[in-house]
Scaffold this active site. Structure first.
Site, mmCIF file in Angstrom:
data_model
loop_
_atom_site.group_PDB
_atom_site.id
_atom_site.type_symbol
_atom_site.label_atom_id
_atom_site.label_comp_id
_atom_site.label_asym_id
_atom_site.label_seq_id
_atom_site.Cartn_x
_atom_site.Cartn_y
_atom_site.Cartn_z
ATOM 1 N N SER A 158 0.861 -1.176 0.000
ATOM 2 C CA SER A 158 0.000 0.000 0.000
ATOM 3 C C SER A 158 0.902 1.232 0.000
ATOM 4 O O SER A 158 1.804 1.315 -0.832
ATOM 5 C CB SER A 158 -0.932 -0.059 1.195
ATOM 6 O OG SER A 158 -1.900 0.944 1.103
ATOM 7 N N HIS A 201 -2.209 -0.851 -3.701
ATOM 8 C CA HIS A 201 -3.341 0.087 -3.623
ATOM 9 C C HIS A 201 -3.000 1.313 -4.440
ATOM 10 O O HIS A 201 -1.909 1.862 -4.334
ATOM 11 C CB HIS A 201 -3.592 0.512 -2.172
ATOM 12 C CG HIS A 201 -4.085 -0.616 -1.326
ATOM 13 N ND1 HIS A 201 -4.001 -0.607 0.041
ATOM 14 C CD2 HIS A 201 -4.669 -1.795 -1.651
ATOM 15 C CE1 HIS A 201 -4.517 -1.723 0.527
ATOM 16 N NE2 HIS A 201 -4.927 -2.468 -0.480
ATOM 17 N N ASP A 255 -5.307 -4.223 5.169
ATOM 18 C CA ASP A 255 -5.553 -5.150 4.064
ATOM 19 C C ASP A 255 -4.379 -6.137 4.017
ATOM 20 O O ASP A 255 -3.239 -5.760 4.256
ATOM 21 C CB ASP A 255 -5.645 -4.357 2.749
ATOM 22 C CG ASP A 255 -6.310 -5.165 1.644
ATOM 23 O OD1 ASP A 255 -6.970 -6.178 1.951
ATOM 24 O OD2 ASP A 255 -6.155 -4.778 0.472
#
Ligand SMILES: C[S@@+](CC[C@H](N)C(=O)[O-])C[C@H]1O[C@@H](n2cnc3c(N)ncnc32)[C@H](O)[C@@H]1O
Lengths: 266, 190
Positions: free
Chosen positions: B11, B38, B131
């Site tokens: 991310s 992401h 996540d």
């Protein structure tokens, strides 16, 4: 006990055919439902689906993903305006089919574009989905304020000609789309897997539906689209979908490669 | 020991981590790598092209229905979840965001675990949300190998720390050592 048996049971009992959907997708959704409902194995969920109609329809909702946006992929709508509107302008009457319209955002986006181009009055939009709940919401044309912000940005990015707020009236925490946008949209329940051609149209949009299907099913539905389009008609797919591997690829020319817009050859 | 695929979740801070990884991994690195980074929904594929142009490896966006082949690095497209099917092809979906993310690391990891089972390596790198935590748990449950970036060395520590708290990882290492380990594993394979 396998998920394929569960899908077989759903098909036999309710007529909804998910047997050729992406297995990884179906697996995820079924497991999520099992976790939410405290069900531990597939045979248990199968008997529940067969006995409990409410639960079965809940599962259908789980498997039908209605995530959508107005003017999703603004570049796509820019390309529609540039490459497809001029073709539509050559017809006295226009028929458009949105296959898998979910809660209607895509059809409303199209109505707005057509109004701005002075074409809406001679157009009929068929917006279809197999999810009746989604269709009911689409018909209402009521969207929450939260998403309108995002839609407004999309509308600006696709270079809409007016102020987006002129297309709806606001009320407390939601907006209602203008009646003038709804008047030529026909909402209908249609299942791409089990129903057949229902109209001959100039333009088909089927975006982000085929990604959920396996190869054979994609080919089958592509045939349905081919047979529904007039010669010179236009097919629009989602930004990650293509006609590669489809036996019909050579029967279309490419209008916009990046935005996945194709024209049926005569 | 024979691994058939590597899945990696990143991310915030992920871009520089990927740049480093792809500049070190050798050209003949064999095990296919599948990545969820992401990224803003409206970003075009330019950054993938950029990564590819600056690497010896073949880095590409994952296409729907594409077969996963050795020697490739696949990256999830923005705004779609990336799933792996039993027949080792990709599916894309636009289901709801998971952990506020689409693509979501958990979605990739869970479907990868079910397909590759003990032949999978899962790696959680830098990031500022959680996540990947459920996903790496799944990978362990299916017998795969779990590697987590040492949070102290990550640009954003939250994501690796969250994964670390959830499982007993096989390795917790700084990025450079993770890369060295992958190269070793890949060579053992041949
Ligand atoms: C992810 S939405 C896409 C909505 C919109 N086209 C877009 O791109 O924003 C997919 C829609 O396809 C519908 N769908 C899935 N399978 C279908 C089928 N067999 N027949 C008709 N609609 C289907 C779902 O109910 C859902 O509303």
């Amino acid at each position: 006990m396998e998920i394929s048996l569960l899908l077989e049971a759903v098909y036999q009992k309710y007529g909804y055919d998910f047997r050729q959907y992406s297995q990884a997708h179906i697996g995820r959704r079924v497991r999520n439902r099992m976790a939410l409902s405290g069900i531990n194995d597939i045979s248990q969920i199968q008997s529940k689906v067969l006995e409990d109609k409410e639960f079965a329809y809940q599962l259908l909702q789980d498997l039908s993903i209605t995530v959508t946006e107005m003017f999703r992929d603004p570049e796509f709508y820019k390309s529609l305006r540039k490459n497809v509107i001029p073709i539509l302008k050559t017809y006295p009457f226009i028929k458009i089919w949105h296959a898998g319209c979910a809660t209607g955002e895509e059809a409303y986006s199209m109505a707005i574009l057509l109004q701005e181009e002075g074409l809406y009055d001679r157009t009929t939009i068929y917006a279809t989905d197999f999810n009746q709940l989604a269709l009911n919401r689409a018909k209402e044309g009521i969207f929450s304020n939260k998403v309108i912000k995002e839609y407004t940005l999309n509308y600006q990015l696709m270079e809409g000609k007016k102020s987006f707020s002129s297309y709806y009236t606001s009320s407390y925490d939601h907006v209602i789309m203008n009646q003038s946008l709804k008047k030529n949209i026909v909402w209908a329940n249609h299942n791409l897997v089990t129903d057949s051609v229902f109209a001959e149209v100039n333009l088909i949009l089927c975006r982000n539906v085929l990604i959920y299907f396996d190869h054979d099913l994609q080919n089958k539905v592509q045939k349905l689209f081919y047979n529904s389009l007039i010669g010179g008609g236009v097919l629009c797919l989602g930004s990650k979908e293509s006609l590669h591997f489809s036996t019909l690829e050579e029967k279309y020319s490419v209008l916009d490669k990046n935005q996945r817009i194709f024209k049926k050859k005569y | 020991m024979k691994f058939e695929a590597i899945v990696i979740g990143l991310s915030s801070g992920g871009m520089s981590a990927m740049k480093m990884m792809f500049s070190i991994l050798p050209k003949d690195f064999g095990i296919p790598i599948v990545i969820v980074q992401h990224i803003n929904a409206n970003s075009n594929g330019f950054w993938i092209k950029f990564l590819n142009d600056n690497s010896n490896l073949n880095i590409k966006e994952a296409d729907e229905k594409e077969k996963i082949m050795p020697g490739n690095i696949y990256i999830a497209p923005p705004n779609y979840h990336l799933l792996i099917e039993k027949n080792k092809t990709f599916s894309l979906t636009i289901d709801e965001r998971v952990n506020f993310a689409r693509p979501s690391i958990d979605v990739l990891f869970e479907t990868a675990a079910e397909t590759y089972k003990e032949k999978l390596i899962g790696i959680v790198l830098t990031g500022a949300n959680q996540d990947g935590t459920e996903g790496i748990k799944h990978i362990k449950e299916f017998g795969g190998l779990a590697i987590i970036q040492d949070p102290e060395t990550a640009e954003s520590s939250y994501m690796p720390a969250s994964a670390m708290a959830a499982i007993k990882a096989d390795y917790i290492l700084p990025l450079a050592e993770i890369i060295a380990l992958l190269i070793k594993i890949d060579q053992q394979k041949n």
